[in-house]
Design an enzyme around this catalytic site. Structure first.
Site, PDB file in Angstrom:
ATOM      1  N   SER A  66       0.692  -1.469  -0.649  1.00 53.14           N
ATOM      2  CA  SER A  66      -0.047   0.191   0.084  1.00 53.14           C
ATOM      3  C   SER A  66       0.962   1.781   0.058  1.00 53.14           C
ATOM      4  CB  SER A  66      -0.919  -0.126   1.480  1.00 53.14           C
ATOM      5  OG  SER A  66      -1.783   0.729   1.006  1.00 53.14           O
TER       6      SER A  66
ATOM      7  N   HIS B 189      -7.720  -5.715  -0.437  1.00 52.35           N
ATOM      8  CA  HIS B 189      -6.472  -4.490   0.248  1.00 52.35           C
ATOM      9  C   HIS B 189      -5.498  -5.453   0.846  1.00 52.35           C
ATOM     10  CE1 HIS B 189      -3.276  -1.874  -0.520  1.00 52.35           C
ATOM     11  NE2 HIS B 189      -3.774  -1.100   0.585  1.00 52.35           N
ATOM     12  N   ASP B 190      -6.790  -5.946   2.501  1.00 50.17           N
ATOM     13  CA  ASP B 190      -5.646  -6.029   3.815  1.00 50.17           C
ATOM     14  C   ASP B 190      -5.227  -7.539   3.431  1.00 50.17           C
ATOM     15  OD1 ASP B 190      -5.987  -3.869   4.901  1.00 50.17           O
ATOM     16  OD2 ASP B 190      -7.723  -4.808   6.339  1.00 50.17           O
TER      17      ASP B 190
ATOM     18  N   ARG C 201     -11.197   6.985   9.828  1.00 51.30           N
ATOM     19  CA  ARG C 201     -11.371   5.320  10.025  1.00 51.30           C
ATOM     20  C   ARG C 201     -12.048   4.380   8.925  1.00 51.30           C
ATOM     21  NH1 ARG C 201      -7.054   1.114   9.557  1.00 51.30           N
ATOM     22  NH2 ARG C 201      -7.708  -0.099  10.777  1.00 51.30           N
TER      23      ARG C 201
ATOM     24  N   ASP D 246      -9.150  -6.726  -4.861  1.00 53.48           N
ATOM     25  CA  ASP D 246      -8.665  -5.049  -4.055  1.00 53.48           C
ATOM     26  C   ASP D 246      -9.542  -4.764  -5.457  1.00 53.48           C
ATOM     27  OD1 ASP D 246      -6.814  -3.116  -2.998  1.00 53.48           O
ATOM     28  OD2 ASP D 246      -5.319  -3.851  -3.368  1.00 53.48           O
TER      29      ASP D 246
END
Length: 410
Positions: A172, A375-376, A242, A342
């Site tokens: 990232s 993505h994580d 967040r 992602d």
């Protein structure tokens, strides 16, 4: 110069940990003051001097200092890669990947990870003390870029007496730093592993960041960035930022698999605005826990640094030109990795970098990992991804002649 943020533990380790009698300190949360001999000029034109960088190291630097790996952290990460975090008490964010016998093997390599400038875990940033005023910088802190983060890392690597990094690794925003390293310092990097990243930030990603920044700045406790001096914290705005960002780190399939439309501790809806659904409760938890370990102004600065990132911009808007070095292809060996689900940094972004590297005949490989984790995925248990990392590291280590046995320091 480093005053602790009121809502986190102060940094441990000496103020100038580093090479001592030819060896390098190993441990979590070491600190060093850089820019003492000459200031570091930022892209915005400001010169930064006598600034602190917090970092962690793992493993042992070998005699010829050829086994050093720099790990670059993502937006909300820090330098606690494989140690228990001093605020959350949780394992390091890459502890499943970094350690003895793991893909990034601390019995074989010397690992370095620093908290980026602009961060909030010991490195200089908006929450640290401005020597000119004796108070936290707040918005007086200069705007920083990914290239500025890398310049500071280069000073740290120089301080540790390492001329050439065996590998630079990160996902990232960490992947952005990896790419910047290969463009800014190609002679000082043998191999690079950019993960789930891109050569520039997309309009969609800039838009998501702007939503988060506006949430923070709309919080009345933000106080135009001066909240620390006023004894306040914009925790509500930071929590919303967040929550919004965390949605982008997951995939629709992952959200459905984890939560679906399941209710949270109830059998029927409340016809109100409590967290009826499990996914709502999850996001609220993510927001609440995040504000305990992160600074709101740091969030503004770091997201802005990502927004400004565009490797091609200074190379005639031709990305391939960024990877030319002394009239030839970059000498760095690359392995780019993306994840099929992602949508924050989708596979075409990685392919664009691969195509640019191919255009200059660079040494590059590419893997798209099939997963529904979004993505994580680079932070989670993903066996195929871990195999890719191990395989690339092993291949590069064999080429460099690095042994598997932990070597003794110089």
């Amino acid at each position: 110069m480093t005053a602790p943020i009121p809502f986190r533990q102060p940094p441990s380790g000496g103020p100038a940990a580093g090479p001592v009698n030819g060896t390098v300190s190993e441990g979590a949360n070491l600190r060093v003051v850089l820019g003492t001999e000459r200031p570091m000029r930022l892209d915005c034109g400001v010169e930064l001097e006598n600034f602190t960088i917090a970092y962690s190291t793992y493993g042992t630097l070998n005699t010829d200092k050829s086994n050093a790996i720099l790990i670059c952290h993502a937006l909300t990460g820090d330098h606690f890669v494989a140690d228990y975090h001093p605020v959350t008490g949780k394992p390091g964010w890459w502890s499943m990947l970094v350690g003895p016998g793991r893909p990034i093997d601390t019995d074989r390599y010397f690992i370095i990870c620093s908290n980026v400038i602009g961060g909030c875990m010991g490195s200089v940033g908006p929450a640290e003390t401005n020597p000119a005023t004796g108070k936290p910088y707040g918005l007086d802190f200069p705007v920083i870029t990914i290239a500025d983060m890398v310049r500071a890392q280069k000073l740290l690597i120089d301080h540790l007496g390492i001329d050439k990094l065996f590998c630079v690794v990160g996902g990232s925003m960490g992947g952005m730093q990896v790419l910047q390293w290969t463009v800014s310092y190609p002679d000082n990097v043998f191999a690079a592993l950019p993960i789930a990243t891109a050569a520039r930030h997309s309009a969609q990603n800039i838009a998501f960041h702007e939503v988060g920044r506006q949430a923070i700045m709309a919080d009345p406790d933000w106080c135009a960035g001066d909240y620390l001096n006023q004894g306040k914290r914009p925790h509500r705005g930071l929590a919303v930022a967040r929550m919004a960002a965390h949605i982008t780190y997951l995939s629709e399939a992952a959200l459905h698999r984890k939560f679906g439309r399941n209710l949270q501790n109830r059998t029927t809806v409340t016809y109100g605005f409590d967290a009826d659904f499990q996914v709502e409760s999850y996001l609220r938890h993510q927001g609440i826990t995040f504000v305990d370990r992160f600074d709101a102004n740091s969030y503004l600065y770091i997201t802005r640094a990502m927004d400004y990132f565009d490797l091609a911009a200074e190379h005639g808007d031709v990305l391939a030109n960024a990877f030319r070095h002394k009239g030839n292809a970059t000498p760095v060996r690359f392995c780019l990795t993306s994840f099929s689900s992602d949508w924050l940094f989708p596979t075409p972004e990685s392919r664009a970098v691969v195509h640019a590297l191919n255009a200059v005949a660079a040494n590059v490989s590419f893997v798209e990992v099939k997963t529904d984790k979004g993505h994580d995925a680079f932070l989670l248990e993903e066996p195929e991804f871990h195999q890719v990392v191990r395989g690339f590291m092993d291949g590069c280590a064999e080429h460099r002649g690095l042994t598997r046995k932990r070597t003794e320091p110089a």
